[in-house]
Scaffold this active site. Structure first.
Site, PDB file in Angstrom:
ATOM      1  N   GLY A 206       0.642  -1.347   0.097  1.00  0.00           N
ATOM      2  CA  GLY A 206      -0.024  -0.090   0.102  1.00  0.00           C
ATOM      3  C   GLY A 206       0.747   1.309  -0.073  1.00  0.00           C
ATOM      4  N   GLY A 207       2.061   1.119   0.414  1.00  0.00           N
ATOM      5  CA  GLY A 207       2.891   2.175   0.167  1.00  0.00           C
ATOM      6  C   GLY A 207       2.754   3.092   1.481  1.00  0.00           C
ATOM      7  N   GLU A 298      -7.311   2.309   4.842  1.00  0.00           N
ATOM      8  CA  GLU A 298      -7.761   2.561   3.372  1.00  0.00           C
ATOM      9  C   GLU A 298      -6.977   2.232   2.421  1.00  0.00           C
ATOM     10  OE1 GLU A 298      -9.484   6.532   2.834  1.00  0.00           O
ATOM     11  OE2 GLU A 298      -7.952   6.806   4.402  1.00  0.00           O
ATOM     12  N   ARG A 309       4.015  -6.768  11.077  1.00  0.00           N
ATOM     13  CA  ARG A 309       3.180  -7.225  12.290  1.00  0.00           C
ATOM     14  C   ARG A 309       2.463  -6.014  12.584  1.00  0.00           C
ATOM     15  NH1 ARG A 309       5.306 -11.250  15.541  1.00  0.00           N
ATOM     16  NH2 ARG A 309       4.172 -10.314  17.617  1.00  0.00           N
ATOM     17  N   ALA A 310       1.374  -5.987  11.900  1.00  0.00           N
ATOM     18  CA  ALA A 310       0.308  -4.740  12.276  1.00  0.00           C
ATOM     19  C   ALA A 310      -0.498  -4.902  13.405  1.00  0.00           C
ATOM     20  CB  ALA A 310      -0.457  -4.561  10.825  1.00  0.00           C
ATOM     21  N   GLY A 361       9.371  -7.332   4.061  1.00  0.00           N
ATOM     22  CA  GLY A 361      10.092  -7.821   2.919  1.00  0.00           C
ATOM     23  C   GLY A 361      11.240  -8.222   2.360  1.00  0.00           C
ATOM     24  N   THR A 362      12.170  -8.617   3.642  1.00  0.00           N
ATOM     25  CA  THR A 362      13.335  -9.078   3.469  1.00  0.00           C
ATOM     26  C   THR A 362      13.614 -10.632   3.041  1.00  0.00           C
ATOM     27  OG1 THR A 362      13.552  -9.561   5.883  1.00  0.00           O
ATOM     28  CG2 THR A 362      14.359  -7.386   5.167  1.00  0.00           C
ATOM     29  N   ARG A 507      -1.172  16.608   7.973  1.00  0.00           N
ATOM     30  CA  ARG A 507       0.273  16.904   7.776  1.00  0.00           C
ATOM     31  C   ARG A 507       0.603  17.576   6.664  1.00  0.00           C
ATOM     32  NH1 ARG A 507       5.079  12.505   7.923  1.00  0.00           N
ATOM     33  NH2 ARG A 507       4.125  11.982   5.832  1.00  0.00           N
ATOM     34  N   TYR A 570       1.108   6.195  21.554  1.00  0.00           N
ATOM     35  CA  TYR A 570       1.447   7.005  20.290  1.00  0.00           C
ATOM     36  C   TYR A 570       1.686   8.265  20.319  1.00  0.00           C
ATOM     37  CZ  TYR A 570       0.570   6.599  15.249  1.00  0.00           C
ATOM     38  OH  TYR A 570       0.850   6.409  13.978  1.00  0.00           O
TER      39      TYR A 570
END
Lengths: 650, 672
Positions: A206-207, A298, A309-310, A361-362, A507, A570
């Site tokens: 998703g970037g 989204e 690991r979201a 992604g490794t 932002r 957070y």
């Protein structure tokens, strides 16, 4: 979910469950059936299912967050507005945002720092293509592109420095080419060819990374190929089956990497944003949900969730990604890794899923994930509690965690964040509402004696059976009352959640007016939550001062998840950078210092954002030399050529 | 590193110091009563959670830390937890302060009266006060005054009241508490009392440390204690203790506080109230037990003139920047923070290092009066000096001291002779001036017939009193003096030879003076730099060469250390020659004292300072550290086992420094 729609979904769900129950005798060998489906699966679903276009820049910003048509701006009259039609907030005027913005940051609408309007194609270096590889790919019928726009779009995540550079029109190393596989076997082919021709692959979902994970390593001399998984979205609903252990634990087989979105319309949900995105909607139509709702949902992808690991905001009910995953299939240079069955728990040595979860992604590309799904909740209700101060709020959340009665989501915003949330209040339509607001404020600050500069708010989201929700709600409010908390209505709660979905859009607004910022997170034992929040905020203020930031910075903190043993905290942090030569460098130094402070105060390196390249330097300290060595040896075995060469994590 | 920069050797002349204001001036002009009753609204810490003393007690008793220790003690001793908790509560009652504004007002009134009688002026650097005001609001503050007199903490509280700063809570020794009424008064002015030794008592330590930490964490009041642990009887700074420092630093280490401001305060007296008391104590007359009647007797001190007093509030030192890169705070991540942990080796090193640096800041900011220079010269010339020569020498010394960065309070517009006669007048009881000849009061014939021992004793009191003034300036000359002695005793001019000698001496004397452990090279370079700057030495690449004009300075510097060299030699000689197998630690001091006395009576030793128990203790500590002597526990007694060969060789090396140096002295005498 609004209650009016929930009754119909509930009925629908009942119908489905009834259907399954009838079928049940034939489902004796359900898992075998699932295996068969998978084998013939890839292209069986209608191709219209792909939710994201290949040329994402057509609907999304190339140098900012989200959809091109949705952005905050200050109108000529100085009023803030959110454009577009996609979100609940879209088209609304936010009258108090300007004052908050100018007052908090010392910003001024006269002082603008606009972004470069369009991508300067000549700034993009020509691609370093590995011709034999390209030809082999084309021969295999794969879709590829080396269009500069496509490549630039996939060269970054959403770290401040990445977006800032784009806005200034500075383009660093970008992938040399993009390839779009559409199924598992495509991926196998690509990886095989990449090994053969020794090119570097960087999976791209998703970037939405905020850990520099998508940045192309500067030292990489091979051709870099971005492997975009967006065209693999494919959800198999006909294979829904009931696991035999319980009647409500449903497992849905999803061949999908992107849980992104396609159809976006103003949702009927009370939430500001459309959460009705494609696979989610499809699931919902059948009366299910995964329950995994990270703030970036989204745009972010299922593969990305697995690879980092979201954690989702409703993890209290549904669990984090590692709890939701039943099965993973990943293509690595060594071959395909997967488990042989869908058993809910196995004692077969260390869980191989945990090499994949968080591998960033490794090691390879996740091509298939089987997730648990749950029936859609019958009823959903927001809520909020005002506490006289942050300490009391944290004590309350800790007690809620101790009694294990946390609602689907419970978050505690500090005073500054509460005020921030208030600045996003849309224009109230009636005199009556504004009168009521005034009354509420009077009650809390004057009658109850809460100091408006100290009070803080917990936002709540309950889900489940209507009766149980109400009961649960009472239980939580009773605990809150013991810590001096006052129920403060659904509206405040909802706005709190809205903040997390629009923050990235905000932002971009800040960056138009010399304000830069970012978020970061950690997890920490309960007894250190308060100290950590205070110390990190103070550290930020001190570092900014020492580094010549002219205006007071704004650090915000939020206890955003609760666990038995601690909480996830957070932080948002932003400042006005007028007068600084290299604001991004200053920002990075401050964030670095803040991370050091977190680690010194017993916080973790990351709760869910991941390590990427941004936090690599602390990995050894975090997991010990031996731990890091273990991970390295796995990488060495799985990918000796370093084909998956994004150099994250290790 | 920030903390390094804080202490890196600066050009002495560049040392910027604040100006002073006399706080008594205002008191002499307006009503003390109105002053004592004035509106007192101190600046407060921004995160202050206001709480009463009783509330504080509950917080301490309910704290996780104390509860944990109570359970631990109860399971170890078999007593019920209620019983142990009760004991903890009693300890807390015994310890806790009960700060009351009315008592403060009483003190404000009486102390105003007293200070005006005692002192000509009490000078405070107001910029320091302003910095403190700022610091108090930002982070919890720890005040670290030097300790030379009982007056110190009264004066501190008095000044903080005067400047509308929050009154500190003060760690005071339990011996005060036995003073009826006064103990209570002190308690109500913010003192809390700690037992002098509670090594093994886990519960006491827990209550005490939790009490201090709670006060600090809540920002309730600045915590004040003396790094040196006790009053320095010699006016030299004492080797700092780290126990309390550890307690006040721990909340920062464990993340409970963002930062702590450590404020070193230097309090200097032109004439110390306890002057001769200290000298007697050093000679073996034990310190009188604090009692109210004793205090009343001390009333006669009110009629004397004690000159002026200077209080210098140093720059607040941020613990955070001090610890940066030295303390890894994440070492505390793996245990719940309420479980007490012994400081690790690196933490211990840091504490020690920080303590030394803070004491050095105290030293540097200590104001020196002209009399200190005069006392130094008089001690070096026991036969006295012509007043004119003394004036000349004092002026010379003054310039040397200034060049080395001394914080000298020399009246700008007065003639040198004027200043000197003024000083001599103030300290007239220590000296005699007749026909332009100034001499220490050593030969003053006593009225009654005395034994030779008593005569020596009498002389020693004067010498040690005088030495306590000279000692105030030792820190200025210490490093160059060590180098000067090293130059004399080294076999060659080669830099590394000189450094080795320097290092030996520095090592030998590191219990005597404030020499930060591990700073040997830095100290050496500082000494070289100062002497080179002053044209005494030329430091070449491999050699250090004396300049033609450097003789007098070097000779002076050598004789600064002379009493200590001689004193240490006496101790060594005693250990080599006199000791039997069963010398107990307790007997050591009296035995060395009588040995030294014998030498003096026999005329073999001139230096009275060898009689000082402080010097003897320090020498023993050095020998223990160098492993030339070791302690052996026999039954309930500790005996000292002497490695005579090692001690002998140490004495030889010291002697070499001394013999050479003696020849220097004579050559200087010839020059004169």
């Amino acid at each position: 979910m609004a209650s009016n729609s929930s009754s119909s979904t509930a009925q629908q769900r009942l119908r489905i469950i009834a259907g399954h129950l009838q079928k049940r005798p034939e489902d004796e060998n359900a898992s075998v059936a699932a295996q068969e489906c998978k084998a013939e699966a890839p292209r069986s679903e209608p191709s219209s299912a792909t939710p994201v276009p290949r040329r994402r820049q057509e609907i999304m910003k190339w140098n900012g967050w989200g959809y091109s048509d949705s952005r905050f701006l200050f109108t000529k009259k100085g009023q803030a507005e959110f454009t577009g039609k996609r979100y609940r907030l879209s088209g609304l005027i936010l009258p108090s945002l300007k004052d908050w913005f100018e007052g908090t940051f010392g910003a001024n609408l006269q002082h603008r720092s606009p972004a470069t309007p369009s991508l300067n194609l000549s700034a993009v270096a020509p691609p370093n293509l590995n011709q034999p590889f390209v030809e082999d790919l084309k021969a295999a019928g794969l879709v590829v592109s080396h269009d500069p726009e496509d490549r630039v779009f996939r060269a970054h995540g959403h770290c401040l420095h990445e977006v800032f550079a784009l806005r200034e029109g500075r383009i660093g190393r970008v992938p040399d080419m993009v390839v779009w596989p559409s199924c598992h076997s495509d991926v196998e082919k690509i990886v095989e060819l990449a090994c053969k021709h020794n090119v570097c692959l960087i999976p791209y979902g998703g970037g939405t990374s905020v850990s520099s994970a998508l940045e192309c390593p500067r030292e990489e001399t091979r051709s870099i190929v971005s492997l975009d998984t967006s065209q693999m979205s494919n959800i198999h609903l006909k294979d829904v089956f009931i696991m035999r252990c319980t009647a409500v634990t449903l497992t849905l087989h999803i061949v999908s990497l992107t849980a992104g979105s396609e159809t976006l319309h103003k949702a009927s949900t009370p939430l500001c944003l459309s959460r009705n995105t494609f696979p989610v909607r499809l699931l919902n139509e059948h009366g299910y949900c995964t329950g995994h709702e990270p703030d970036s949902m989204e745009f972010s992808s299922l593969g990305g969730w697995v690879a980092t690991r979201a954690s989702g905001m409703k993890k209290n009910i549904y669990g984090n990604i590692e709890d939701l995953v039943v099965h993973i299939k990943m293509v690595t240079p060594r071959g395909v890794i997967e488990k042989s069955c869908l058993g809910p728990r196995m004692s077969t040595g260390p869980d191989i899923h945990h090499f994949i979860l968080g591998s960033e992604g490794t090691l390879g590309v996740v091509t298939e994930v089987t997730l648990k799904i749950r029936p859609l909740p019958e009823y959903q209700k927001y809520g909020s509690v005002v506490f006289p101060n942050f300490q009391q709020g944290v004590a309350c959340l800790r007690e809620v965690a101790r009694q294990r009665c946390a609602p689907a989501s419970i978050r505690l915003m500090d005073n500054e964040q509460f005020q921030f949330g208030h600045a996003l209040k849309p224009q109230v339509s009636s005199m009556f509402t504004s009168f009521l607001d005034g009354l509420k404020k009077f009650y809390i600050t004057k009658f109850k004696g809460f100091d408006p500069q100290h009070l803080c708010v917990a936002t709540l989201l309950f889900e489940g059976d209507r009766g149980k929700v109400l009961q649960h709600e009472k239980q939580v409010y009773d605990i809150a009352a013991k810590f001096g908390g006052l129920a403060a209505g659904e509206d405040n709660g909802q706005r709190g959640y809205m903040l997390t979905f629009v923050i990235a859009y905000l932002r971009d607004l800040g960056m138009d007016y010399y304000v830069i910022g970012e978020s970061f997170e950690t997890s920490v034992p309960w007894d250190r939550v308060l100290d950590l929040c205070r110390n990190v905020k103070e550290r930020i203020v001190r570092e900014c001062k020492e580094r010549g930031v002219q205006f007071p910075p704004l650090p915000l903190s939020r206890v955003t998840q609760t666990y038995d043993a601690g909480a996830c905290v957070y932080f948002y942090f932003a400042f006005n950078y007028r007068g600084l030569n290299d604001p991004v460098h200053v920002y990075e130094q401050v964030e670095h210092a803040a991370r050091e402070e977190i680690l010194a105060n017993g916080g973790s390196l990351s709760h869910h954002h991941g390590v990427g390249k941004l936090r690599k330097e602390w990995m050894k300290e975090s997991v010990s030399g031996v731990g890091l060595g273990m991970l390295k040896s796995v990488k060495e075995y799985v990918d000796p050529q370093n084909i998956f060469g994004n150099r994250n994590l290790l | 590193m920030a903390s390094r920069a804080l202490y890196s050797p600066r050009h002495p002349v560049l040392k910027k110091r604040d100006d002073f204001e006399d706080v008594l001036e205002e008191r002499r002009r307006s009503s003390d009563l109105r002053y004592a009753l004035r509106c007192y609204t101190p600046t407060l810490y921004k995160g202050l959670v206001p709480c009463k003393a009783s509330m504080l007690k509950t917080i301490v008793l309910q704290s996780d830390h104390l509860q944990y220790v109570i359970k631990q003690v109860s399971s170890e001793s078999g007593d019920s937890t209620e019983c142990v908790a009760e004991e903890a509560s009693l300890i807390l009652d015994e310890m806790a302060h009960r700060l009351q504004l009315s008592t403060i007002r009483f003190f404000a009134f009486t102390l105003s009266k007293a200070f005006k009688r005692l002192f000509r002026s009490v000078c405070v650097n107001e910029e320091g006060i302003q910095r403190l005001q700022q610091a108090v609001q930002e982070h919890p503050v720890v005040l670290l005054p030097s300790h030379r007199s009982y007056m110190d903490f009264l004066m501190m509280s008095y000044l903080l009241y005067m400047y509308d700063l929050p009154l500190p809570v003060i760690a005071a020794g339990m011996d005060f508490m036995s003073m009826k009424f006064v103990g209570e008064m002190l308690r109500m002015s913010g003192a809390f009392f700690i037992r002098r030794s509670f090594g093994g008592d886990k519960l006491y330590w827990a209550v005490f440390s939790e009490y201090v930490k709670t006060m600090l964490r809540n920002g309730y009041a600045p915590v004040e204690f003396f790094l040196e642990g006790t009053r320095s009887r010699t006016c030299k700074s004492l080797t700092p203790k780290t126990g309390l420092l550890n307690i006040v630093m721990e909340p920062f280490f464990k993340g409970a506080l963002f930062d702590v401001n450590l404020v070193p305060v230097s309090i200097s007296y032109e004439r110390i109230l306890e002057e001769s008391l200290y000298a007697r104590e050093l000679l073996g007359v034990p310190k009188p037990k604090e009692s109210t009647s004793g205090l009343l007797k001390a009333r006669r001190v009110l009629s004397e003139d004690y000159g002026s007093m200077h209080v210098y509030f140093g720059h607040p030192v941020s613990l955070r920047s001090l610890a940066e890169g030295k303390i890894n705070r994440s070492q505390y991540n793996l245990l719940p923070r309420y479980i007490p942990q012994k400081p690790r080796v690196d933490t211990h090193e840091f504490l020690n290092d920080a303590a030394f640096r803070l004491v050095r800041i105290q030293e540097e900011n200590m104001v020196l009066k002209p009399w200190v220079l005069i006392a130094t010269l008089l001690l070096q010339n026991p036969d006295g000096l012509e007043l004119s020569f003394l004036t000349e020498q004092t002026d010379w010394l003054r310039h040397l001291a200034l060049a080395f960065g001394a914080f000298l309070d020399w009246p700008d517009h007065e003639a040198c002779s004027e200043v000197i006669s003024c000083s001599l007048a103030l300290h007239r009881h220590l000296l005699s001036v007749s026909a332009g000849h100034v001499q220490l009061n050593v030969t003053d014939a006593p009225q009654v017939e005395t034994t030779p021992e008593e005569a020596v004793f009498h002389r020693a009191v004067v010498v040690l009193s005088c030495a306590s003034y000279r000692n105030q300036i030792l820190h200025v000359f210490l490093r160059p003096a060590l180098l000067a002695v090293a130059m004399q005793s080294a076999n060659s001019n080669r830099k590394d030879d000189v450094y080795n000698c320097f290092n030996f001496l520095r090592n030998m004397f590191s219990n005597e003076f404030i020499l930060c452990p591990g700073d040997s090279i830095q100290d050496f370079e500082e000494a070289c730099y100062l002497l080179m700057k002053h044209g005494v030495l030329q430091v070449l690449e491999h050699e250090i060469v004396m300049s033609a004009s450097g003789h007098s300075t070097l000779a002076f510097l050598c004789s600064v250390l002379d009493p200590f060299l001689q004193g240490y030699q006496v101790v060594c000689r005693y250990l080599c020659e006199e000791t039997n197998e069963n010398l107990t630690e307790k007997d050591f001091i009296p035995a060395v004292r009588s040995f030294a006395l014998k030498l003096i009576l026999a005329g073999r030793l001139k230096c009275c300072e060898a009689l000082s128990s402080d010097l003897q203790k320090n020498a023993l500590a050095a020998l223990l550290r160098l492993k030339a002597v070791r302690k052996v526990k026999v039954g309930d007694q500790v005996t000292l086992k002497v490695n005579k060969i090692a001690v002998n060789s140490l004495e030889d090396t010291l002697g070499k420094s001394n013999v050479n140096q003696n020849s220097w002295c004579s050559s200087m005498a010839m020059l004169k």
